[in-house]
Design a protein around this motif. Structure first.
Motif, PDB file in Angstrom:
ATOM      1  N   ILE A 228       0.760  -1.226  -0.141  1.00 26.66           N
ATOM      2  CA  ILE A 228       0.056  -0.204   0.031  1.00 26.66           C
ATOM      3  C   ILE A 228       0.726   1.253   0.120  1.00 26.66           C
ATOM      4  CG2 ILE A 228      -1.679   1.460   1.383  1.00 26.66           C
ATOM      5  CD1 ILE A 228      -2.822  -1.374   2.127  1.00 26.66           C
ATOM      6  N   LEU A 229       2.039   1.236   0.580  1.00 25.46           N
ATOM      7  CA  LEU A 229       3.081   2.126   0.751  1.00 25.46           C
ATOM      8  C   LEU A 229       3.866   1.978  -0.455  1.00 25.46           C
ATOM      9  CD1 LEU A 229       4.531   4.704   1.933  1.00 25.46           C
ATOM     10  CD2 LEU A 229       5.775   2.892   3.337  1.00 25.46           C
ATOM     11  N   LEU A 230       4.516   0.807  -0.823  1.00 23.83           N
ATOM     12  CA  LEU A 230       5.471   0.643  -1.721  1.00 23.83           C
ATOM     13  C   LEU A 230       5.147   0.392  -3.083  1.00 23.83           C
ATOM     14  CD1 LEU A 230       7.797  -1.763   0.361  1.00 23.83           C
ATOM     15  CD2 LEU A 230       8.158   0.572  -0.149  1.00 23.83           C
ATOM     16  N   GLY A 231       3.774   0.412  -3.367  1.00 24.82           N
ATOM     17  CA  GLY A 231       3.191   0.180  -4.822  1.00 24.82           C
ATOM     18  C   GLY A 231       3.507  -1.163  -5.525  1.00 24.82           C
ATOM     19  N   ASP A 232       3.751  -1.228  -6.600  1.00 28.32           N
ATOM     20  CA  ASP A 232       4.193  -2.488  -7.441  1.00 28.32           C
ATOM     21  C   ASP A 232       5.446  -3.026  -7.148  1.00 28.32           C
ATOM     22  OD1 ASP A 232       1.694  -1.930  -8.921  1.00 28.32           O
ATOM     23  OD2 ASP A 232       2.821  -0.871 -10.639  1.00 28.32           O
ATOM     24  N   ILE A 233       5.549  -4.449  -7.013  1.00 25.99           N
ATOM     25  CA  ILE A 233       6.628  -5.347  -6.689  1.00 25.99           C
ATOM     26  C   ILE A 233       7.258  -5.672  -7.702  1.00 25.99           C
ATOM     27  CG2 ILE A 233       7.405  -6.613  -4.877  1.00 25.99           C
ATOM     28  CD1 ILE A 233       6.382  -4.258  -3.837  1.00 25.99           C
ATOM     29  N   HIS A 234       8.462  -5.604  -8.228  1.00 26.40           N
ATOM     30  CA  HIS A 234       8.970  -6.638  -9.325  1.00 26.40           C
ATOM     31  C   HIS A 234      10.017  -7.333  -8.854  1.00 26.40           C
ATOM     32  CE1 HIS A 234       6.592  -4.408 -12.356  1.00 26.40           C
ATOM     33  NE2 HIS A 234       6.699  -3.448 -11.688  1.00 26.40           N
ATOM     34  N   ILE A 235      10.347  -8.611  -9.379  1.00 23.80           N
ATOM     35  CA  ILE A 235      11.617  -9.119  -8.992  1.00 23.80           C
ATOM     36  C   ILE A 235      12.483  -9.620 -10.184  1.00 23.80           C
ATOM     37  CG2 ILE A 235      12.398 -11.198  -7.617  1.00 23.80           C
ATOM     38  CD1 ILE A 235       9.326 -11.192  -6.167  1.00 23.80           C
ATOM     39  N   ALA A 236      13.341  -9.464 -10.206  1.00 31.92           N
ATOM     40  CA  ALA A 236      14.356  -9.805 -11.261  1.00 31.92           C
ATOM     41  C   ALA A 236      15.430 -10.512 -10.979  1.00 31.92           C
ATOM     42  CB  ALA A 236      14.831  -8.593 -11.995  1.00 31.92           C
ATOM     43  N   SER A 237      15.900 -11.708 -11.764  1.00 31.78           N
ATOM     44  CA  SER A 237      17.181 -12.406 -11.704  1.00 31.78           C
ATOM     45  C   SER A 237      17.317 -13.123 -12.762  1.00 31.78           C
ATOM     46  CB  SER A 237      16.877 -13.544 -10.721  1.00 31.78           C
ATOM     47  OG  SER A 237      17.963 -14.380 -10.516  1.00 31.78           O
ATOM     48  N   ARG A 238      18.562 -13.759 -12.980  1.00 36.12           N
ATOM     49  CA  ARG A 238      18.972 -14.232 -14.465  1.00 36.12           C
ATOM     50  C   ARG A 238      18.127 -15.435 -14.463  1.00 36.12           C
ATOM     51  NH1 ARG A 238      25.159 -15.459 -13.323  1.00 36.12           N
ATOM     52  NH2 ARG A 238      24.208 -16.010 -11.317  1.00 36.12           N
ATOM     53  N   THR A 239      17.427 -16.270 -13.234  1.00 38.72           N
ATOM     54  CA  THR A 239      16.952 -17.593 -13.413  1.00 38.72           C
ATOM     55  C   THR A 239      15.239 -17.044 -13.110  1.00 38.72           C
ATOM     56  OG1 THR A 239      18.521 -18.568 -12.561  1.00 38.72           O
ATOM     57  CG2 THR A 239      16.311 -19.624 -12.544  1.00 38.72           C
ATOM     58  N   LEU A 240      14.298 -16.738 -14.289  1.00 34.95           N
ATOM     59  CA  LEU A 240      13.028 -16.244 -14.009  1.00 34.95           C
ATOM     60  C   LEU A 240      12.274 -17.338 -13.160  1.00 34.95           C
ATOM     61  CD1 LEU A 240      11.039 -14.137 -15.227  1.00 34.95           C
ATOM     62  CD2 LEU A 240      10.503 -15.877 -16.839  1.00 34.95           C
ATOM     63  N   SER A 241      12.461 -18.704 -13.337  1.00 33.43           N
ATOM     64  CA  SER A 241      11.803 -19.387 -12.527  1.00 33.43           C
ATOM     65  C   SER A 241      11.680 -19.168 -10.937  1.00 33.43           C
ATOM     66  CB  SER A 241      11.982 -20.973 -12.883  1.00 33.43           C
ATOM     67  OG  SER A 241      13.528 -21.183 -12.630  1.00 33.43           O
ATOM     68  N   LYS A 242      13.088 -18.693 -10.478  1.00 36.25           N
ATOM     69  CA  LYS A 242      13.191 -18.420  -9.208  1.00 36.25           C
ATOM     70  C   LYS A 242      12.475 -17.423  -8.801  1.00 36.25           C
ATOM     71  CE  LYS A 242      17.732 -20.327  -8.626  1.00 36.25           C
ATOM     72  NZ  LYS A 242      19.364 -19.886  -7.644  1.00 36.25           N
ATOM     73  N   CYS A 243      12.221 -16.206  -9.429  1.00 39.30           N
ATOM     74  CA  CYS A 243      11.342 -15.100  -9.251  1.00 39.30           C
ATOM     75  C   CYS A 243      10.038 -15.488  -9.395  1.00 39.30           C
ATOM     76  CB  CYS A 243      11.660 -14.124 -10.438  1.00 39.30           C
ATOM     77  SG  CYS A 243      13.187 -13.568 -10.495  1.00 39.30           S
ATOM     78  N   GLN A 244       9.503 -16.270 -10.154  1.00 38.29           N
ATOM     79  CA  GLN A 244       8.145 -16.812 -10.074  1.00 38.29           C
ATOM     80  C   GLN A 244       7.681 -17.744  -9.006  1.00 38.29           C
ATOM     81  OE1 GLN A 244       8.693 -18.705 -13.956  1.00 38.29           O
ATOM     82  NE2 GLN A 244       7.761 -17.174 -15.076  1.00 38.29           N
ATOM     83  N   ALA A 245       8.852 -18.256  -8.474  1.00 36.07           N
ATOM     84  CA  ALA A 245       8.670 -19.276  -7.252  1.00 36.07           C
ATOM     85  C   ALA A 245       8.357 -18.549  -6.162  1.00 36.07           C
ATOM     86  CB  ALA A 245       9.602 -20.108  -7.103  1.00 36.07           C
ATOM     87  N   ILE A 246       9.017 -17.048  -5.976  1.00 38.18           N
ATOM     88  CA  ILE A 246       8.901 -16.239  -4.939  1.00 38.18           C
ATOM     89  C   ILE A 246       7.442 -15.786  -4.975  1.00 38.18           C
ATOM     90  CG2 ILE A 246       9.512 -13.981  -3.921  1.00 38.18           C
ATOM     91  CD1 ILE A 246      12.440 -14.784  -4.873  1.00 38.18           C
ATOM     92  N   ILE A 247       6.960 -15.180  -6.230  1.00 34.09           N
ATOM     93  CA  ILE A 247       5.604 -14.842  -6.335  1.00 34.09           C
ATOM     94  C   ILE A 247       4.682 -15.819  -5.869  1.00 34.09           C
ATOM     95  CG2 ILE A 247       4.006 -13.949  -7.984  1.00 34.09           C
ATOM     96  CD1 ILE A 247       6.257 -12.577  -9.376  1.00 34.09           C
ATOM     97  N   ALA A 248       4.839 -17.027  -6.345  1.00 37.35           N
ATOM     98  CA  ALA A 248       3.861 -18.210  -5.990  1.00 37.35           C
ATOM     99  C   ALA A 248       3.899 -18.307  -4.522  1.00 37.35           C
ATOM    100  CB  ALA A 248       4.333 -19.376  -6.572  1.00 37.35           C
ATOM    101  N   SER A 249       5.028 -18.014  -3.801  1.00 40.92           N
ATOM    102  CA  SER A 249       5.004 -18.082  -2.206  1.00 40.92           C
ATOM    103  C   SER A 249       4.331 -16.757  -1.588  1.00 40.92           C
ATOM    104  CB  SER A 249       6.497 -18.170  -1.827  1.00 40.92           C
ATOM    105  OG  SER A 249       6.625 -18.120  -0.360  1.00 40.92           O
ATOM    106  N   ILE A 250       4.302 -16.097  -2.250  1.00 41.46           N
ATOM    107  CA  ILE A 250       3.601 -14.608  -1.603  1.00 41.46           C
ATOM    108  C   ILE A 250       2.221 -14.975  -1.649  1.00 41.46           C
ATOM    109  CG2 ILE A 250       3.181 -12.320  -1.926  1.00 41.46           C
ATOM    110  CD1 ILE A 250       6.000 -11.805  -3.021  1.00 41.46           C
ATOM    111  N   LYS A 251       1.668 -15.492  -2.730  1.00 41.91           N
ATOM    112  CA  LYS A 251       0.306 -15.711  -2.886  1.00 41.91           C
ATOM    113  C   LYS A 251      -0.097 -16.799  -2.081  1.00 41.91           C
ATOM    114  CE  LYS A 251       0.237 -13.744  -7.766  1.00 41.91           C
ATOM    115  NZ  LYS A 251       0.004 -14.207  -9.136  1.00 41.91           N
ATOM    116  N   GLU A 252       0.581 -17.869  -1.851  1.00 47.48           N
ATOM    117  CA  GLU A 252       0.281 -19.133  -1.139  1.00 47.48           C
ATOM    118  C   GLU A 252       0.263 -18.628   0.262  1.00 47.48           C
ATOM    119  OE1 GLU A 252       2.234 -23.292   0.418  1.00 47.48           O
ATOM    120  OE2 GLU A 252       3.124 -22.260  -1.115  1.00 47.48           O
ATOM    121  N   LYS A 253       1.091 -17.606   0.773  1.00 46.50           N
ATOM    122  CA  LYS A 253       0.966 -17.181   2.248  1.00 46.50           C
ATOM    123  C   LYS A 253       0.044 -15.970   2.406  1.00 46.50           C
ATOM    124  CE  LYS A 253       4.854 -19.595   4.131  1.00 46.50           C
ATOM    125  NZ  LYS A 253       4.451 -20.225   5.424  1.00 46.50           N
TER     126      LYS A 253
END
Length: 431
Positions: A26-51
């Motif tokens: 709400i304070l920080l706005g959109d959250i983008h995650i970047a890495s050489r390995t896209l699947s690792k970023c996607q796994a973090i997003i999946a974890s956020i949604k799961e929690k």
């Protein structure tokens, strides 16, 4: 107000930071995650949604990025309209990401000092070899760059500044003590990137003694400390990032860093080191393959993130300050205790990553609302520590203080409501 955060990296600390950013989007706005390995970023997003950790509406998006590529990093910053970059990847990336932030005019934060892959344990003060050379560029661009804002470095820098101003007239020593009293159940593992972990300990250990740098060998000096919750623990004098800025900024003659190690860790480390398996220098195998021994060891050890599900126990990290107040000796311990199982329950991480990731997000929030948006490069001890400590109290890393009055929760504004005579608390103290 600055909004939209780009997190660079997809390891354990980035995992925690992404969760905490999502909790505070709400304070920080959109959250983008970047890495050489896209699947690792996607796994973090999946974890956020799961929690269920995304509190408000907004983007939560993964990107593939080689952050050594300054132009590619600049493009991603612009494409995502990010105004705050959390560099939580390898410290080999620092100078590239910092340059991209300077050229795009966005805020920069990291949690460790820059490293050259070809060098280990550089001449102190280490920051002067890299980041501090960009001070003028940050000032000219009006870019806020906060260096080393994990726990150590980071929170311990703030503890040093706060302790000096709140409790002392003069400070003779600051001993930073880092104890992990947890157990991950594996034969051998490191709590963060093995390559970075081992590089800290394979060369000269620098401490700040009597107002000058002192060279020591790893595991040469040890001491037993009696700490809250974790009890009596042996820790070894170790070189560490925060010494390289605190020695320059605080005017304290003795600043040392002590890290706890078990006998098993020391034995395995010594065997690997004596065999040359912790070397960063390439070697050639009988088959003609060129390999870096340290990278091979990293490849066969457990991923630090994989330790989280079975990790038990607690960490205790803090600053023990000694000096005088009103002409009498004074001793104060500022510290945090973090529980591995509670960290995993909240964000799917172990406590080592949690203690590094939460402060970085707290700093981003202070930049977002303008409190720490100082338009220049600083280390944490150059900023008012009170809003930082108070915010961490609220988002997952509460601070306690132990002194002659007892052991209690720290309300940083209540215990230090005004500036000290040094007039450094509450403002940036760089020229």
């Amino acid at each position: 107000m600055k909004r939209n955060v780009l997190i660079i990296g997809a390891g354990g600390v980035a995992h925690v930071a992404a969760h905490k950013c999502a909790q505070n989007n709400i304070l920080l706005g959109d959250i983008h995650i970047a890495s050489r390995t896209l699947s690792k970023c996607q796994a973090i997003i999946a974890s956020i949604k799961e929690k269920g950790n995304q509190r408000g509406p907004g983007q939560l998006k993964a990107h593939q990025l080689d952050a050594m590529d300054i132009e590619a990093t600049k493009k991603l910053i612009r494409d995502t309209n990010s105004q705050i970059v959390l560099n939580l990847g390898s410290p080999f990336l620092n100078m590239s990401v910092l340059q991209a932030c300077i050229e795009t005019g966005v805020a920069y934060l990291d949690t460790a000092i820059h490293e050259d892959p070809a060098k280990v344990c550089e001449t102190p003060p280490w920051y002067a070899n890299y980041e501090w050379k960009r001070r003028d560029a940050c000032r000219q661009a009006g870019v806020t760059a906060i260096l080393g804002v994990g726990f150590d470095p980071g929170v311990v820098n703030a503890y040093g500044r706060y302790g000096m101003d709140a409790y002392f007239d003069t400070v003779d020593s600051i001993d930073i003590i880092d104890i992990n009293a947890g157990s991950h159940g594996r034969y051998f593992a490191t709590n963060f990137d093995p390559e970075i972990n081992f590089r800290e300990f394979t060369s000269t250990v620098w401490s700040w003694e009597d107002g000058k740098w002192k060279a020591n060998a790893m595991f040469e000096h040890k001491k037993e400390w009696d700490l809250p919750v974790v009890g009596k623990r042996t820790a070894y004098l170790t070189g560490h990032d925060e010494l390289h800025s605190m020695s320059a900024n605080l005017g304290v003659p003795n600043i040392r860093f002590w890290m706890g190690f078990g006998e098993h860790y020391i034995n395995v480390f010594n065997v690997l080191n004596n065999l040359g398996l912790l070397s960063e220098k390439p070697v050639r195998t009988a088959e003609g393959l060129e390999v870096v021994p340290l990278k091979v060891v990293k490849a066969v050890l457990p991923d630090p993130a994989s330790l989280a599900p079975t990790y038990t126990g607690k960490t205790c990290i803090g600053d023990l300050l000694k000096g005088t107040k009103n002409g009498k000796p004074q001793e104060v311990l500022l510290y945090n205790v973090c529980d591995h199982e509670e960290a995993y329950k909240e964000v799917g991480s172990q406590a080592i990553s949690y203690t590094a990731g939460v402060p970085a997000v707290a700093a981003a929030m202070l930049i977002a609302d303008g409190v720490w948006d100082v338009s220049q490069m600083v280390n944490v001890e150059e900023l008012d520590p009170r809003p930082f400590i108070e915010l961490m109290n609220r988002i997952g890393l509460p601070t306690r203080v132990r002194d002659a009055r007892g052991d209690r929760d720290l309300d940083p504004f209540a215990e230090c409501p005004e500036l000290s005579e040094r007039e450094t608390l509450g403002k940036v103290v760089v020229d």
